[in-house]
Design an enzyme around this catalytic site. Structure first.
Site, PDB file in Angstrom:
ATOM      1  N   ASN A  44       0.833  -1.197   0.000  1.00  0.00           N
ATOM      2  CA  ASN A  44       0.000   0.000   0.000  1.00  0.00           C
ATOM      3  C   ASN A  44       0.872   1.255   0.000  1.00  0.00           C
ATOM      4  O   ASN A  44       1.981   1.269   0.527  1.00  0.00           O
ATOM      5  CB  ASN A  44      -1.019   0.000   1.148  1.00  0.00           C
ATOM      6  CG  ASN A  44      -0.423  -0.082   2.537  1.00  0.00           C
ATOM      7  OD1 ASN A  44       0.587  -0.743   2.764  1.00  0.00           O
ATOM      8  ND2 ASN A  44      -1.071   0.569   3.490  1.00  0.00           N
ATOM      9  N   VAL A  45       0.345   2.288  -0.644  1.00  0.00           N
ATOM     10  CA  VAL A  45       1.021   3.575  -0.755  1.00  0.00           C
ATOM     11  C   VAL A  45      -0.007   4.650  -0.419  1.00  0.00           C
ATOM     12  O   VAL A  45      -0.923   4.905  -1.193  1.00  0.00           O
ATOM     13  CB  VAL A  45       1.595   3.799  -2.176  1.00  0.00           C
ATOM     14  CG1 VAL A  45       2.269   5.158  -2.276  1.00  0.00           C
ATOM     15  CG2 VAL A  45       2.569   2.685  -2.553  1.00  0.00           C
ATOM     16  N   GLU A  46       0.141   5.232   0.758  1.00  0.00           N
ATOM     17  CA  GLU A  46      -0.821   6.229   1.211  1.00  0.00           C
ATOM     18  C   GLU A  46      -0.479   7.611   0.660  1.00  0.00           C
ATOM     19  O   GLU A  46       0.583   7.824   0.062  1.00  0.00           O
ATOM     20  CB  GLU A  46      -0.844   6.264   2.745  1.00  0.00           C
ATOM     21  CG  GLU A  46      -1.367   4.977   3.332  1.00  0.00           C
ATOM     22  CD  GLU A  46      -1.428   4.977   4.838  1.00  0.00           C
ATOM     23  OE1 GLU A  46      -2.045   4.057   5.381  1.00  0.00           O
ATOM     24  OE2 GLU A  46      -0.844   5.884   5.500  1.00  0.00           O
ATOM     25  N   CYS A  55      -4.090   0.753  -2.591  1.00  0.00           N
ATOM     26  CA  CYS A  55      -4.034  -0.499  -1.841  1.00  0.00           C
ATOM     27  C   CYS A  55      -2.886  -1.354  -2.380  1.00  0.00           C
ATOM     28  O   CYS A  55      -2.459  -1.202  -3.525  1.00  0.00           O
ATOM     29  CB  CYS A  55      -5.345  -1.264  -1.983  1.00  0.00           C
ATOM     30  SG  CYS A  55      -6.774  -0.404  -1.278  1.00  0.00           S
ATOM     31  N   GLU A  57      -3.046  -4.358  -3.301  1.00  0.00           N
ATOM     32  CA  GLU A  57      -3.522  -5.114  -4.454  1.00  0.00           C
ATOM     33  C   GLU A  57      -3.395  -4.310  -5.751  1.00  0.00           C
ATOM     34  O   GLU A  57      -3.115  -4.880  -6.809  1.00  0.00           O
ATOM     35  CB  GLU A  57      -4.980  -5.538  -4.248  1.00  0.00           C
ATOM     36  CG  GLU A  57      -5.191  -6.508  -3.107  1.00  0.00           C
ATOM     37  CD  GLU A  57      -5.378  -5.865  -1.739  1.00  0.00           C
ATOM     38  OE1 GLU A  57      -5.860  -6.562  -0.829  1.00  0.00           O
ATOM     39  OE2 GLU A  57      -5.043  -4.668  -1.566  1.00  0.00           O
ATOM     40  N   CYS A  88     -10.254  -5.534   0.572  1.00  0.00           N
ATOM     41  CA  CYS A  88     -11.450  -4.693   0.609  1.00  0.00           C
ATOM     42  C   CYS A  88     -12.291  -4.946  -0.646  1.00  0.00           C
ATOM     43  O   CYS A  88     -11.867  -5.642  -1.568  1.00  0.00           O
ATOM     44  CB  CYS A  88     -11.057  -3.216   0.709  1.00  0.00           C
ATOM     45  SG  CYS A  88     -10.318  -2.536  -0.793  1.00  0.00           S
ATOM     46  N   CYS A  91     -10.682  -3.975  -3.996  1.00  0.00           N
ATOM     47  CA  CYS A  91      -9.607  -4.886  -4.378  1.00  0.00           C
ATOM     48  C   CYS A  91     -10.139  -6.257  -4.770  1.00  0.00           C
ATOM     49  O   CYS A  91      -9.562  -6.930  -5.624  1.00  0.00           O
ATOM     50  CB  CYS A  91      -8.587  -4.980  -3.259  1.00  0.00           C
ATOM     51  SG  CYS A  91      -7.696  -3.402  -3.080  1.00  0.00           S
TER      52      CYS A  91
END
Length: 128
Positions: A44-46, A55, A57, A88, A91
């Site tokens: 994940n990369v916020e 996400c 995925e 989620c 995803c």
């Protein structure tokens, strides 16, 4: 066919260690196996604008497409402790698109097919 889920969990855990999660402090790693035996991974990369976070995925699917495409046969996601997570809803839709109903997903409750994880899924056939 016996599948080495430990190897896939290890790949997801390694990917999770590269996650960029300064806001949620909830790193996630994802790993999938393709029909030709490749492993693809993502983390994940916020983003400060929370809605544009990616996400794990998403990163994994990007790697799948970038590395030649194909179909996913096996998938797992893990949290910062290396524990199995359910994807989620968004995803799950990505996984359906690139793995279909027979994609095997490792869940806390064991291995499930994608058609169990996302019953009555919307897909390309619905656009015909």
């Amino acid at each position: 066919m016996n599948f080495d889920w430990d190897q896939l969990v290890d790949a997801a855990t390694k990917a999770m260690r590269n996650a960029y999660a300064p806001y949620s402090k909830f790193p996630v790693g994802a790993a999938g196996r393709t029909t030709d035996g490749r492993f693809v991974t993502g983390c994940n990369v916020e983003n400060a604008a929370y809605g544009v976070a990616l996400c794990a995925e998403c990163g994994m699917i990007s790697q799948l497409v970038l590395s030649g495409g194909g179909r996913l046969t096996h998938f797992v996601a893990v949290n910062g402790e290396g524990e199995v997570l359910m994807p989620c809803g968004r995803c799950r839709q990505l996984l359906w698109e690139h793995g279909g109903p027979e994609l095997e997903v490792l869940t806390k409750a064991g291995v499930k097919r994608m058609d169990e994880v996302l019953p009555d899924a919307f897909g390309a056939d619905d656009l015909a």
